[in-house]
Design an enzyme around this catalytic site. Structure first.
Site, PDB file in Angstrom:
ATOM      1  N   TYR A  98      90.667  24.510 -19.872  1.00  0.00           N
ATOM      2  CA  TYR A  98      89.346  24.749 -19.301  1.00  0.00           C
ATOM      3  C   TYR A  98      88.951  26.202 -19.507  1.00  0.00           C
ATOM      4  O   TYR A  98      89.778  27.113 -19.392  1.00  0.00           O
ATOM      5  CB  TYR A  98      89.353  24.463 -17.796  1.00  0.00           C
ATOM      6  CG  TYR A  98      89.562  23.006 -17.444  1.00  0.00           C
ATOM      7  CD1 TYR A  98      88.850  22.015 -18.098  1.00  0.00           C
ATOM      8  CD2 TYR A  98      90.451  22.639 -16.445  1.00  0.00           C
ATOM      9  CE1 TYR A  98      89.027  20.673 -17.761  1.00  0.00           C
ATOM     10  CE2 TYR A  98      90.637  21.309 -16.100  1.00  0.00           C
ATOM     11  CZ  TYR A  98      89.920  20.330 -16.764  1.00  0.00           C
ATOM     12  OH  TYR A  98      90.087  19.026 -16.433  1.00  0.00           O
ATOM     13  N   HIS A 151      82.887  21.067  -8.018  1.00  0.00           N
ATOM     14  CA  HIS A 151      84.014  21.333  -8.906  1.00  0.00           C
ATOM     15  C   HIS A 151      85.340  21.452  -8.163  1.00  0.00           C
ATOM     16  O   HIS A 151      86.378  21.733  -8.791  1.00  0.00           O
ATOM     17  CB  HIS A 151      83.735  22.579  -9.750  1.00  0.00           C
ATOM     18  CG  HIS A 151      82.671  22.343 -10.789  1.00  0.00           C
ATOM     19  ND1 HIS A 151      81.341  22.591 -10.554  1.00  0.00           N
ATOM     20  CD2 HIS A 151      82.728  21.821 -12.035  1.00  0.00           C
ATOM     21  CE1 HIS A 151      80.644  22.270 -11.620  1.00  0.00           C
ATOM     22  NE2 HIS A 151      81.446  21.792 -12.533  1.00  0.00           N
ATOM     23  N   ARG A 201      77.184  23.896 -23.464  1.00  0.00           N
ATOM     24  CA  ARG A 201      78.639  23.799 -23.532  1.00  0.00           C
ATOM     25  C   ARG A 201      78.990  22.344 -23.816  1.00  0.00           C
ATOM     26  O   ARG A 201      78.116  21.479 -23.753  1.00  0.00           O
ATOM     27  CB  ARG A 201      79.302  24.264 -22.230  1.00  0.00           C
ATOM     28  CG  ARG A 201      78.990  23.386 -21.033  1.00  0.00           C
ATOM     29  CD  ARG A 201      79.577  23.965 -19.746  1.00  0.00           C
ATOM     30  NE  ARG A 201      81.032  23.949 -19.757  1.00  0.00           N
ATOM     31  CZ  ARG A 201      81.780  22.941 -19.295  1.00  0.00           C
ATOM     32  NH1 ARG A 201      81.224  21.851 -18.788  1.00  0.00           N
ATOM     33  NH2 ARG A 201      83.085  23.002 -19.320  1.00  0.00           N
ATOM     34  N   ASN A 214      81.915  19.167 -22.909  1.00  0.00           N
ATOM     35  CA  ASN A 214      83.045  18.707 -22.109  1.00  0.00           C
ATOM     36  C   ASN A 214      83.486  17.386 -22.736  1.00  0.00           C
ATOM     37  O   ASN A 214      82.722  16.771 -23.481  1.00  0.00           O
ATOM     38  CB  ASN A 214      82.619  18.511 -20.651  1.00  0.00           C
ATOM     39  CG  ASN A 214      83.816  18.219 -19.770  1.00  0.00           C
ATOM     40  OD1 ASN A 214      84.917  18.719 -20.007  1.00  0.00           O
ATOM     41  ND2 ASN A 214      83.620  17.379 -18.762  1.00  0.00           N
ATOM     42  N   GLU A 242      80.431  15.270 -24.014  1.00  0.00           N
ATOM     43  CA  GLU A 242      79.135  15.587 -23.411  1.00  0.00           C
ATOM     44  C   GLU A 242      78.643  16.926 -23.950  1.00  0.00           C
ATOM     45  O   GLU A 242      79.375  17.916 -23.888  1.00  0.00           O
ATOM     46  CB  GLU A 242      79.258  15.707 -21.893  1.00  0.00           C
ATOM     47  CG  GLU A 242      79.590  14.410 -21.206  1.00  0.00           C
ATOM     48  CD  GLU A 242      79.755  14.560 -19.691  1.00  0.00           C
ATOM     49  OE1 GLU A 242      79.932  13.528 -19.024  1.00  0.00           O
ATOM     50  OE2 GLU A 242      79.724  15.711 -19.185  1.00  0.00           O
ATOM     51  N   TYR A 260      93.747  14.201 -14.195  1.00  0.00           N
ATOM     52  CA  TYR A 260      92.393  14.355 -13.664  1.00  0.00           C
ATOM     53  C   TYR A 260      91.365  13.632 -14.539  1.00  0.00           C
ATOM     54  O   TYR A 260      90.436  13.002 -14.037  1.00  0.00           O
ATOM     55  CB  TYR A 260      92.031  15.846 -13.545  1.00  0.00           C
ATOM     56  CG  TYR A 260      90.593  16.059 -13.192  1.00  0.00           C
ATOM     57  CD1 TYR A 260      90.130  15.772 -11.905  1.00  0.00           C
ATOM     58  CD2 TYR A 260      89.683  16.489 -14.150  1.00  0.00           C
ATOM     59  CE1 TYR A 260      88.796  15.921 -11.594  1.00  0.00           C
ATOM     60  CE2 TYR A 260      88.348  16.646 -13.840  1.00  0.00           C
ATOM     61  CZ  TYR A 260      87.908  16.359 -12.563  1.00  0.00           C
ATOM     62  OH  TYR A 260      86.586  16.495 -12.260  1.00  0.00           O
ATOM     63  N   LYS A 261      91.554  13.705 -15.842  1.00  0.00           N
ATOM     64  CA  LYS A 261      90.623  13.034 -16.745  1.00  0.00           C
ATOM     65  C   LYS A 261      90.820  11.514 -16.762  1.00  0.00           C
ATOM     66  O   LYS A 261      90.036  10.792 -17.364  1.00  0.00           O
ATOM     67  CB  LYS A 261      90.784  13.576 -18.174  1.00  0.00           C
ATOM     68  CG  LYS A 261      90.153  14.957 -18.381  1.00  0.00           C
ATOM     69  CD  LYS A 261      90.363  15.429 -19.801  1.00  0.00           C
ATOM     70  CE  LYS A 261      89.831  16.842 -20.024  1.00  0.00           C
ATOM     71  NZ  LYS A 261      88.361  16.935 -20.055  1.00  0.00           N
TER      72      LYS A 261
HETATM   73  C1  HEM Z   1      83.563  18.651 -14.040  1.00  0.00           C
HETATM   74  C2  HEM Z   1      83.180  23.124 -15.798  1.00  0.00           C
HETATM   75  C3  HEM Z   1      78.406  23.058 -15.032  1.00  0.00           C
HETATM   76  C4  HEM Z   1      78.953  18.960 -12.551  1.00  0.00           C
HETATM   77  C5  HEM Z   1      83.846  19.839 -14.679  1.00  0.00           C
HETATM   78  C6  HEM Z   1      85.109  20.162 -15.292  1.00  0.00           C
HETATM   79  C7  HEM Z   1      85.005  21.426 -15.752  1.00  0.00           C
HETATM   80  C8  HEM Z   1      83.677  21.895 -15.466  1.00  0.00           C
HETATM   81  C9  HEM Z   1      86.080  22.223 -16.477  1.00  0.00           C
HETATM   82  C10 HEM Z   1      86.314  19.223 -15.443  1.00  0.00           C
HETATM   83  C11 HEM Z   1      86.013  18.333 -16.623  1.00  0.00           C
HETATM   84  C12 HEM Z   1      87.107  17.418 -17.131  1.00  0.00           C
HETATM   85  O1  HEM Z   1      88.300  17.660 -17.010  1.00  0.00           O
HETATM   86  O2  HEM Z   1      86.756  16.393 -17.759  1.00  0.00           O
HETATM   87  C13 HEM Z   1      81.842  23.492 -15.764  1.00  0.00           C
HETATM   88  C14 HEM Z   1      81.307  24.729 -16.308  1.00  0.00           C
HETATM   89  C15 HEM Z   1      79.950  24.696 -16.107  1.00  0.00           C
HETATM   90  C16 HEM Z   1      79.661  23.439 -15.418  1.00  0.00           C
HETATM   91  C17 HEM Z   1      82.140  25.819 -16.986  1.00  0.00           C
HETATM   92  C18 HEM Z   1      78.866  25.674 -16.457  1.00  0.00           C
HETATM   93  C19 HEM Z   1      79.011  26.707 -17.249  1.00  0.00           C
HETATM   94  C20 HEM Z   1      78.147  21.978 -14.233  1.00  0.00           C
HETATM   95  C21 HEM Z   1      76.881  21.712 -13.622  1.00  0.00           C
HETATM   96  C22 HEM Z   1      77.025  20.566 -12.918  1.00  0.00           C
HETATM   97  C23 HEM Z   1      78.398  20.104 -13.091  1.00  0.00           C
HETATM   98  C24 HEM Z   1      75.614  22.571 -13.752  1.00  0.00           C
HETATM   99  C25 HEM Z   1      75.920  19.931 -12.131  1.00  0.00           C
HETATM  100  C26 HEM Z   1      75.801  18.659 -11.878  1.00  0.00           C
HETATM  101  C27 HEM Z   1      80.244  18.528 -12.759  1.00  0.00           C
HETATM  102  C28 HEM Z   1      80.769  17.292 -12.206  1.00  0.00           C
HETATM  103  C29 HEM Z   1      82.096  17.200 -12.622  1.00  0.00           C
HETATM  104  C30 HEM Z   1      82.363  18.382 -13.436  1.00  0.00           C
HETATM  105  C31 HEM Z   1      80.009  16.306 -11.330  1.00  0.00           C
HETATM  106  C32 HEM Z   1      83.082  16.085 -12.244  1.00  0.00           C
HETATM  107  C33 HEM Z   1      83.682  16.460 -10.897  1.00  0.00           C
HETATM  108  C34 HEM Z   1      84.477  15.329 -10.249  1.00  0.00           C
HETATM  109  O3  HEM Z   1      85.607  15.053 -10.690  1.00  0.00           O
HETATM  110  O4  HEM Z   1      83.992  14.749  -9.274  1.00  0.00           O
HETATM  111  N1  HEM Z   1      82.991  20.907 -14.812  1.00  0.00           N
HETATM  112  N2  HEM Z   1      80.830  22.741 -15.231  1.00  0.00           N
HETATM  113  N3  HEM Z   1      79.046  21.001 -13.893  1.00  0.00           N
HETATM  114  N4  HEM Z   1      81.224  19.158 -13.484  1.00  0.00           N
HETATM  115 FE1  HEM Z   1      81.025  20.962 -14.307  1.00  0.00          FE
END
Ligand code: HEM
Length: 335
Positions: free
Chosen positions: A22, A182, A212, A214, A257, A308-309
């Site tokens: 990450y 998060h 970015r 994912n 994504e 987690y994934k």
């Molecule tokens: C999950 C980073 C922006 C919503 C994650 C994960 C990372 C991450 C590392 C885990 C993904 C995985 O292992 O598959 C970031 C970074 C962001 C960002 C670096 C911006 C620079 C956002 C924004 C939202 C968001 C703006 C708004 C909705 C989520 C959600 C999850 C997630 C809903 C899944 C969480 C769960 O397990 O319930 N994000 N994210 N992220 N992110 Fe973000």
């Protein structure tokens, strides 16, 4: 790579290195990225051959479950801002098929020739549009959209239309802060990834879109793998372990994504666009660099991240499948 066309050539391959961890992996949007098979990212909104199918799927998901759409009352202006911004992006990216014209004052005319859809509306007047603006604009793009409000030094996910969530629930998360959402992600607190991302997002200015990627693995070409639908797709994680090799390669997809982060100019809200692409292992293996690198990334992914994934039960087999799919000329054999 002129021989490769369509989905493979345009696939946003997400791994710049042989290992994945990450990080706050953001880069300015609108600059095309080249890949071993082609490239992606020339435009913020991307329309491809799955346009009609994905819009139809979104409509079906929303009809069955209205909680995929929410706009908290204070976000109504942001929803208009989002709609007009996305229309402007579409008209700029696809001028032969989309247009947005100001007819004077607050009155606009939107035309989408692909859907043969025309709307004249007064900005801010829902009756003139005939629909809530976030609901309407997500009938025009394949992207899911979340809108974040910024207040008291925090970002809150207070609006959105999210029908293709990868193992999370928009209905559950709406109203929650960026940091709370998060919370379940392993490692990121300790590594400071999420606090850095939060600081970065809070400073983001209008007209400086960022993006970015994912990724995860998804079994079958299933866009809606939300928590709500877990009973439909969760059992596939068991099923996939016993299928034959050729079926395994067809069913397991690398799901990527492309996420855009845009500060909306009028409301000051943050727009988060999530566009989902999938390529099966079989397709992925047709691009040698991707086959080799994806196998390495999957094999070396730490267990807590794989857990987690939700891919821990089959990621080793996926890595092995890709390794064994080496072209015969380099000494491997087809699985
Ligand atoms: C999950 C980073 C922006 C919503 C994650 C994960 C990372 C991450 C590392 C885990 C993904 C995985 O292992 O598959 C970031 C970074 C962001 C960002 C670096 C911006 C620079 C956002 C924004 C939202 C968001 C703006 C708004 C909705 C989520 C959600 C999850 C997630 C809903 C899944 C969480 C769960 O397990 O319930 N994000 N994210 N992220 N992110 Fe973000």
């Amino acid at each position: 790579m002129h021989a490769l066309k369509g989905r493979i050539a345009a696939f946003p391959y997400p791994f710049p290195e042989d290992t994945y961890r990450y990080s706050t992996n953001v880069e300015p949007a609108n600059t095309p990225n080249t890949t071993a098979a082609g490239g992606w990212g020339a435009t913020i909104i991307d329309i491809d051959e799955d346009y009609h199918a994905e819009l139809a799927e979104r409509a079906t998901v929303l009809a069955a479950d209205p909680t995929r759409h929410a706009v908290l009352p204070h976000m109504r202006p942001a929803a208009w801002d989002a709609m007009l911004t996305v229309m402007g992006e579409l008209a700029g990216a696809y001028p032969d098929r989309m247009s947005l014209r100001n007819l004077g004052g607050d009155v606009w005319r939107w035309h989408n020739a692909i859907l043969d859809d025309t709307r004249e509306f007064r900005y801010g007047d829902e009756a003139s549009l005939g629909q809530e603006p976030l609901a309407y604009i997500t009938t025009q793009v394949q992207e899911d959209i979340a809108l974040l409000d910024q207040r008291n030094e925090q970002l809150y996910v207070d609006a959105g239309v999210v029908t293709f969530a990868a193992d999370w629930s928009f209905g559950f998360d709406v109203g929650m802060s960026f940091l709370e959402i998060h919370g379940p992600v392993p490692r990121v607190r300790r590594d400071g990834v999420i606090t850095r991302a939060h600081d970065f997002l809070k400073r983001l200015q209008p007209h400086q879109p960022y993006r970015r990627t994912n990724w995860t693995l998804t079994i079958g070409h299933r866009l809606d793998v939300s928590t709500e639908r877990y009973p439909d797709w969760g059992p596939d994680r068991e099923m996939i372990q016993s299928v034959a090799d050729d079926e395994f390669g067809r069913l397991v997809n690398l799901r990527v994504e492309v996420q855009h982060l845009i500060r909306l100019p009028d409301s000051g809200a943050l727009m988060f666009l999530i566009r989902t692409y999938m390529l099966s292992l079989e397709e992925l293996a047709t691009v040698e660099d991707w086959r080799v690198r994806t196998a390495q990334v999957l094999a070396a992914l730490p267990d807590d991240m794989a857990e987690y994934k939700g891919i821990i039960k089959y990621r080793d087999r996926a890595a092995r499948w890709l390794t064994e799919a080496a072209p015969a000329a380099t000494g491997g054999h087809s699985p």
